[in-house]
Design a protein around this motif. Structure first.
Motif, PDB file in Angstrom:
ATOM      1  N   ILE A  13      22.135  24.164  45.805  1.00 57.10           N
ATOM      2  CA  ILE A  13      22.163  24.408  44.498  1.00 57.10           C
ATOM      3  C   ILE A  13      23.337  23.529  44.223  1.00 57.10           C
ATOM      4  O   ILE A  13      23.516  22.495  43.520  1.00 57.10           O
ATOM      5  N   GLU A  51      26.432  29.955  36.151  1.00 55.85           N
ATOM      6  CA  GLU A  51      25.402  28.719  36.013  1.00 55.85           C
ATOM      7  C   GLU A  51      24.917  28.590  37.589  1.00 55.85           C
ATOM      8  O   GLU A  51      23.659  28.304  37.532  1.00 55.85           O
ATOM      9  N   LYS A  73      20.867  28.856  38.058  1.00 58.60           N
ATOM     10  CA  LYS A  73      20.104  27.539  38.800  1.00 58.60           C
ATOM     11  C   LYS A  73      19.209  28.065  39.844  1.00 58.60           C
ATOM     12  O   LYS A  73      18.168  27.676  40.069  1.00 58.60           O
TER      13      LYS A  73
END
Length: 356
Positions: free
Chosen positions: A38, A50, A54
């Motif tokens: 990621i 965030e 994701k």
């Protein structure tokens, strides 16, 4: 006798070692949940929320793991906004297809090593088991072979290039044997590079060889054969058959390394070249002090190499720490002329038969 360091310094050393264990476990978790993938896909720092979004992960867990990773300097954080990023020069260590080092993949073995450690600890008492049989290492051996494949993909052909005349010989077309080849990655890599030569790869654990066979078939290689072999008892009809014999990080694992080296010599042609790659360490513990690589290799050896060898009747239990001095002595005693080349953490023993 007193040590040279103060008590407080030794306490700090222990704390750092213990802290490193949790960092390693955090890295394993990060790999399992995809944290590093990621982070590697982001072009700019992101908040833990965030990052979690994701990856479809729970933010609170991600935040705690990032705390471990930033404290250890694995992941970086922007103090202005508490956003996280994985530096470009760190990313390649977590990309298994482009890995800069195998160390991250080795870390993934920690849970397995902890389980094996319990079995090994039972061997210490005088009335305990003499060793841990190879059958109990199947999962470990499979993972080690995959890790080794990453390393081999980068290094094997460079090792061959360092041996005078070997690349030319293999390009011309000769008979080659890869002993204790694990999954057969080494054999396949050589077969693909040197299409005019024929390669046989053999390993004691037959179930691993299917990996190499699948790779060879997918690449339409017809010059490679993988089969179950006992390095210490090779087929009698193979005497003086091979122009090149390779044994990569395996002599020290054998129940009787001398028998293995004698068989290596028997099947190698008088005009042939042998290559033994192994750990670059000294034979005396006193010469490995403060060598963190040696500490790691002794650790692997104590849990796997030594007890697996000792599980056999009259097993030597030589281990990864046999060292360059004793290795050279033992190889020479088996009728070889030895030239040693140090290549970072690996040492190459280039061997040729001494005529009798």
């Amino acid at each position: 006798m007193e040590g040279s360091e103060a008590t407080c310094d030794f306490a700090e050393k222990l704390e750092k070692l213990f802290s490193g264990t949790f960092t390693s476990l955090g890295i394993i978790t990060g790999l399992e949940v995809g944290l590093f993938d990621i982070l590697s896909n982001f072009k700019e720092p992101k908040s833990y929320i965030e990052i979690a979004e994701k990856g479809g992960l729970k933010p609170r867990y991600v935040k705690e793991l990032l705390g471990c990773m930033t404290s250890a300097g694995i992941v970086k954080i922007d103090p202005e906004n508490e956003k996280y990023y994985l530096p470009e020069n760190h990313r390649k260590f977590f990309d298994k297809s482009k890995s800069e080092s195998c160390i991250v993949q080795y870390m993934e073995l920690l849970p397995t090593l902890c389980t094996l450690r319990e079995k090994v600890a039972k061997c210490y008492p005088l009335d305990g088991p003499k060793g841990v049989s190879p059958e109990q290492y199947k999962g470990y051996a499979s993972h080690m072979s995959k890790v080794s494949a990453v390393y081999v993909n980068r290094q094997l052909l460079s090792y061959i290039d360092q041996v005078e005349g070997l690349t030319h010989m293999l390009e011309s077309g000769v008979e080659c044997l890869d002993l204790a080849c694990g999954t057969g990655h080494t054999t396949v890599i050589m077969a693909e590079r040197f299409l005019h030569s024929n390669f046989i790869g053999g390993d004691f654990m037959a179930e691993q060889l299917s990996v190499g066979r699948d790779i060879a078939n997918s690449r339409n290689l017809t010059n490679v054969t993988l089969q179950q072999l006992n390095v210490e008892n090779l087929p009698q009809e193979w005497t003086e058959r091979f122009d090149f014999v390779l044994c990569h990080y395996a002599i020290h694992d054998l129940s009787n390394p001398e028998n293995g080296l004698n068989e290596f010599r028997r099947v190698l042609k008088t005009s042939g070249i042998g290559l033994i790659a192994d750990v670059n360490m000294h034979s005396k513990h006193s010469r490995n002090v403060d060598n963190h690589v040696a500490s790691m290799e002794y650790g692997f050896s104590e849990v796997h190499c030594m007890p697996a060898s000792l599980s056999f009747d009259d097993g030597w239990g030589l281990g990864a720490g046999w060292g360059v001095e004793y290795a050279t002595q033992l190889i020479e005693s088996c009728g070889f002329e030895v030239k040693m080349i140090e290549s970072g953490k690996t040492v190459l023993y280039i061997v040729k038969k001494i005529a009798t």
